[in-house]
Design a protein around this motif. Structure first.
Motif, PDB file in Angstrom:
ATOM      1  N   LEU A   1       0.834  -1.197   0.000  1.00 44.14           N
ATOM      2  CA  LEU A   1       0.000   0.000   0.000  1.00 44.14           C
ATOM      3  C   LEU A   1       0.869   1.247   0.000  1.00 44.14           C
ATOM      4  CD1 LEU A   1      -2.746  -1.064   2.545  1.00 44.14           C
ATOM      5  CD2 LEU A   1      -2.921  -0.897   0.055  1.00 44.14           C
ATOM      6  N   HIS A   2       0.390   2.241  -0.699  1.00 45.85           N
ATOM      7  CA  HIS A   2       1.056   3.542  -0.746  1.00 45.85           C
ATOM      8  C   HIS A   2       1.106   4.134   0.677  1.00 45.85           C
ATOM      9  CE1 HIS A   2       1.694   7.742  -1.811  1.00 45.85           C
ATOM     10  NE2 HIS A   2       2.017   7.336  -3.027  1.00 45.85           N
ATOM     11  N   PRO A   3       2.231   4.808   1.017  1.00 48.77           N
ATOM     12  CA  PRO A   3       2.324   5.344   2.384  1.00 48.77           C
ATOM     13  C   PRO A   3       1.145   6.250   2.752  1.00 48.77           C
ATOM     14  CG  PRO A   3       4.077   6.200   0.968  1.00 48.77           C
ATOM     15  CD  PRO A   3       3.457   5.051   0.261  1.00 48.77           C
ATOM     16  N   ALA A   4       0.606   6.982   1.763  1.00 52.79           N
ATOM     17  CA  ALA A   4      -0.544   7.848   2.069  1.00 52.79           C
ATOM     18  C   ALA A   4      -1.760   6.992   2.430  1.00 52.79           C
ATOM     19  CB  ALA A   4      -0.861   8.748   0.868  1.00 52.79           C
ATOM     20  N   THR A   5      -1.943   5.899   1.696  1.00 52.20           N
ATOM     21  CA  THR A   5      -3.068   5.004   1.981  1.00 52.20           C
ATOM     22  C   THR A   5      -2.907   4.363   3.359  1.00 52.20           C
ATOM     23  OG1 THR A   5      -3.183   4.520  -0.366  1.00 52.20           O
ATOM     24  CG2 THR A   5      -4.386   3.050   1.086  1.00 52.20           C
ATOM     25  N   GLN A   6      -1.665   3.979   3.673  1.00 50.94           N
ATOM     26  CA  GLN A   6      -1.434   3.376   4.989  1.00 50.94           C
ATOM     27  C   GLN A   6      -1.840   4.334   6.107  1.00 50.94           C
ATOM     28  OE1 GLN A   6       2.563   1.865   5.476  1.00 50.94           O
ATOM     29  NE2 GLN A   6       2.591   0.991   3.431  1.00 50.94           N
TER      30      GLN A   6
ATOM     31  N   ASN B   1       5.575   8.699  -7.890  1.00 46.44           N
ATOM     32  CA  ASN B   1       5.571   7.316  -8.366  1.00 46.44           C
ATOM     33  C   ASN B   1       6.965   6.739  -8.527  1.00 46.44           C
ATOM     34  OD1 ASN B   1       3.228   6.004  -8.470  1.00 46.44           O
ATOM     35  ND2 ASN B   1       2.712   6.505 -10.572  1.00 46.44           N
ATOM     36  N   ASP B   2       7.870   7.158  -7.680  1.00 47.07           N
ATOM     37  CA  ASP B   2       9.232   6.643  -7.718  1.00 47.07           C
ATOM     38  C   ASP B   2       9.291   5.418  -6.800  1.00 47.07           C
ATOM     39  OD1 ASP B   2      11.912   6.074  -7.408  1.00 47.07           O
ATOM     40  OD2 ASP B   2      12.522   8.182  -7.425  1.00 47.07           O
ATOM     41  N   LEU B   3       9.516   4.252  -7.437  1.00 47.84           N
ATOM     42  CA  LEU B   3       9.481   3.012  -6.647  1.00 47.84           C
ATOM     43  C   LEU B   3      10.563   2.974  -5.568  1.00 47.84           C
ATOM     44  CD1 LEU B   3       8.648   0.334  -9.345  1.00 47.84           C
ATOM     45  CD2 LEU B   3       7.168   1.213  -7.535  1.00 47.84           C
ATOM     46  N   ARG B   4      11.675   3.658  -5.814  1.00 48.93           N
ATOM     47  CA  ARG B   4      12.736   3.647  -4.793  1.00 48.93           C
ATOM     48  C   ARG B   4      12.229   4.285  -3.511  1.00 48.93           C
ATOM     49  NH1 ARG B   4      17.021   6.758  -8.275  1.00 48.93           N
ATOM     50  NH2 ARG B   4      15.070   7.862  -8.551  1.00 48.93           N
ATOM     51  N   PHE B   5      11.347   5.260  -3.650  1.00 51.71           N
ATOM     52  CA  PHE B   5      10.732   5.890  -2.477  1.00 51.71           C
ATOM     53  C   PHE B   5       9.635   4.988  -1.897  1.00 51.71           C
ATOM     54  CE2 PHE B   5       7.061   8.446  -1.032  1.00 51.71           C
ATOM     55  CZ  PHE B   5       7.609   9.031   0.092  1.00 51.71           C
ATOM     56  N   LEU B   6       8.739   4.538  -2.773  1.00 50.94           N
ATOM     57  CA  LEU B   6       7.562   3.800  -2.302  1.00 50.94           C
ATOM     58  C   LEU B   6       7.911   2.476  -1.637  1.00 50.94           C
ATOM     59  CD1 LEU B   6       5.246   4.524  -5.351  1.00 50.94           C
ATOM     60  CD2 LEU B   6       5.102   5.536  -3.071  1.00 50.94           C
ATOM     61  N   ARG B   7       8.994   1.838  -2.096  1.00 52.37           N
ATOM     62  CA  ARG B   7       9.349   0.523  -1.560  1.00 52.37           C
ATOM     63  C   ARG B   7       9.793   0.580  -0.103  1.00 52.37           C
ATOM     64  NH1 ARG B   7      11.934  -1.407  -6.794  1.00 52.37           N
ATOM     65  NH2 ARG B   7      10.273  -2.680  -7.673  1.00 52.37           N
TER      66      ARG B   7
ATOM     67  N   PHE C   1       5.243  12.027  -2.667  1.00 53.45           N
ATOM     68  CA  PHE C   1       4.017  11.225  -2.572  1.00 53.45           C
ATOM     69  C   PHE C   1       3.441  10.825  -3.925  1.00 53.45           C
ATOM     70  CE2 PHE C   1       4.040  12.673   1.801  1.00 53.45           C
ATOM     71  CZ  PHE C   1       3.564  11.563   2.462  1.00 53.45           C
ATOM     72  N   TRP C   2       3.439  11.757  -4.886  1.00 52.45           N
ATOM     73  CA  TRP C   2       2.781  11.444  -6.152  1.00 52.45           C
ATOM     74  C   TRP C   2       3.770  11.331  -7.302  1.00 52.45           C
ATOM     75  CZ3 TRP C   2      -0.753   9.846  -3.453  1.00 52.45           C
ATOM     76  CH2 TRP C   2      -1.364  10.602  -2.466  1.00 52.45           C
TER      77      TRP C   2
END
Ligand code: DAH
Length: 340
Positions: A106-111, A332-338, A329-330
């Motif tokens: 889940l995206h950190p914002a969604t979490q 969409n950089d996977l290195r951040f989101l992971r 947040f938006w």
């Protein structure tokens, strides 16, 4: 008649000799194809003397059915053999590691949003969804900001090419929708969602961001209920010891209006930067719902009162995870989101 028996014997012999499925298919075409031998034999009935035709026909049918059944059986047996062969000869190594299935998250914002929903759900607040494309009436006027009201300057607005239609600048217009759907029942709702502002993008502000609006309407709701709710929320999210601080403020749709800060010990660089060195982080605007807004929602302010708040969950997520740039947040950089 003897031709028929001859055909039968030859066909059965050849069937026996078929070693694989392609051979069986060839056999089938040879005997049962459009100009196959069986068909030709059946057509030969015309040359049979009349008194023998019935017997010939009967025998021809027996041969035809018999060969057809023999073919089906041979084909089925061949298929079984093929499976058996693949299991015993084409062995594969079951101990080889499989190909990994990449698992998203889940995206950190969604979490963060889900954590917030859970906390408010325990206090009896329902999640209410409200539209992101709003009209000027609901985004401003019904919230006690008539056209040209100076407070509108607090929200730099994206207008569409349709007059009066805009991207909501905050989740507060959802208050009107939920009230009009619920009046005269009491309300406890949170309204999460995306908001849009025509602002300079920086590490601290984006043109799109989440807000979570809260609204409680009922008899005898007071500022003490607002304080208690916010305090309980902050303790659940940040820990039992966490203190909050309330400052007076101004919003056209609440009276009185407040802003709530949560204590944030200056333990590291992130804390210093995010709180601008004060040790307090502003988490929401709030207040007692203005009588005009209550009336616009369909509630008589003489009978009902309510509190409302609006917060930016991304700021909370930034603080908790030490995220130093809201634009992440938006992006969409996977290195951040992971990392979450
Ligand atoms: N809508 C306000 C904003 O976007 C935040 C807010 C303040 C919401 C006070 C409220 C409130 O419900 O009571 O800045």
């Amino acid at each position: 008649m003897s031709d028929l028996l001859d055909l039968e014997r030859r066909a059965l012999d050849e069937l026996q000799a078929c070693g694989d499925e392609p051979a069986l298919r060839v056999w089938n075409t040879k005997f049962f194809g459009d100009s196959g031998e069986v068909r030709q034999a059946l057509a030969g009935i015309g040359k049979v003397p009349k008194d023998q035709r019935a017997a010939f026909g009967k025998e021809a049918n027996r041969v035809k059915e018999g060969l057809s059944a023999a073919f089906d059986a041979a084909l089925a047996a061949e298929k079984d053999r093929a499976i058996e062969r693949s299991l015993t000869h084409d062995v594969f190594d079951v101990t080889l590691p499989g190909r990994g299935v990449e698992c998203g998250r889940l995206h950190p914002a969604t979490q963060t949003l889900r954590e917030i929903y859970a906390i408010f759900a325990d206090m009896g607040f329902q999640v209410f969804r409200s539209r992101e494309v709003e009209d000027d009436l609901t985004n401003f006027e019904l919230l006690n900001m008539p056209p040209h009201h100076p407070a509108r300057d607090m929200w730099d607005t994206f207008h569409t090419t349709t007059p009066g239609v805009l991207l909501r600048t905050h989740t507060s217009p959802g208050q009107i929708h939920v009230m009009r759907q619920s009046a005269p029942q009491p309300i406890r709702a949170i309204l999460p969602g995306m908001c849009y502002r025509f602002e300079q993008i920086s590490t601290r502000s984006e043109i799109m961001f989440h807000q979570v609006e809260g609204l409680a309407v009922g008899a005898n709701i007071t500022m003490a209920d607002l304080k208690g709710t916010v305090q309980a929320f902050a303790r659940r999210l940040f820990g039992q010891e966490r203190r909050i601080r309330i400052r007076s403020s101004y919003f056209p749709f609440t009276e009185p209006s407040i802003e709530v800060d949560v204590e944030w010990p200056l333990v590291d660089e992130d804390a210093i930067r995010m709180t601008k060195g004060t040790g307090w982080l502003e988490i929401m605007g709030a207040g007692m719902v203005h009588p005009v807004v209550l009336r616009n929602g369909g509630y008589d302010p003489a009978e009902f009162s309510g509190f409302a708040f609006g917060m930016g969950p991304q700021r909370i997520a930034m603080l908790r995870h030490g995220i130093d740039d809201i634009r992440q947040f938006w992006r969409n950089d996977l290195r951040f989101l992971r990392q979450f």
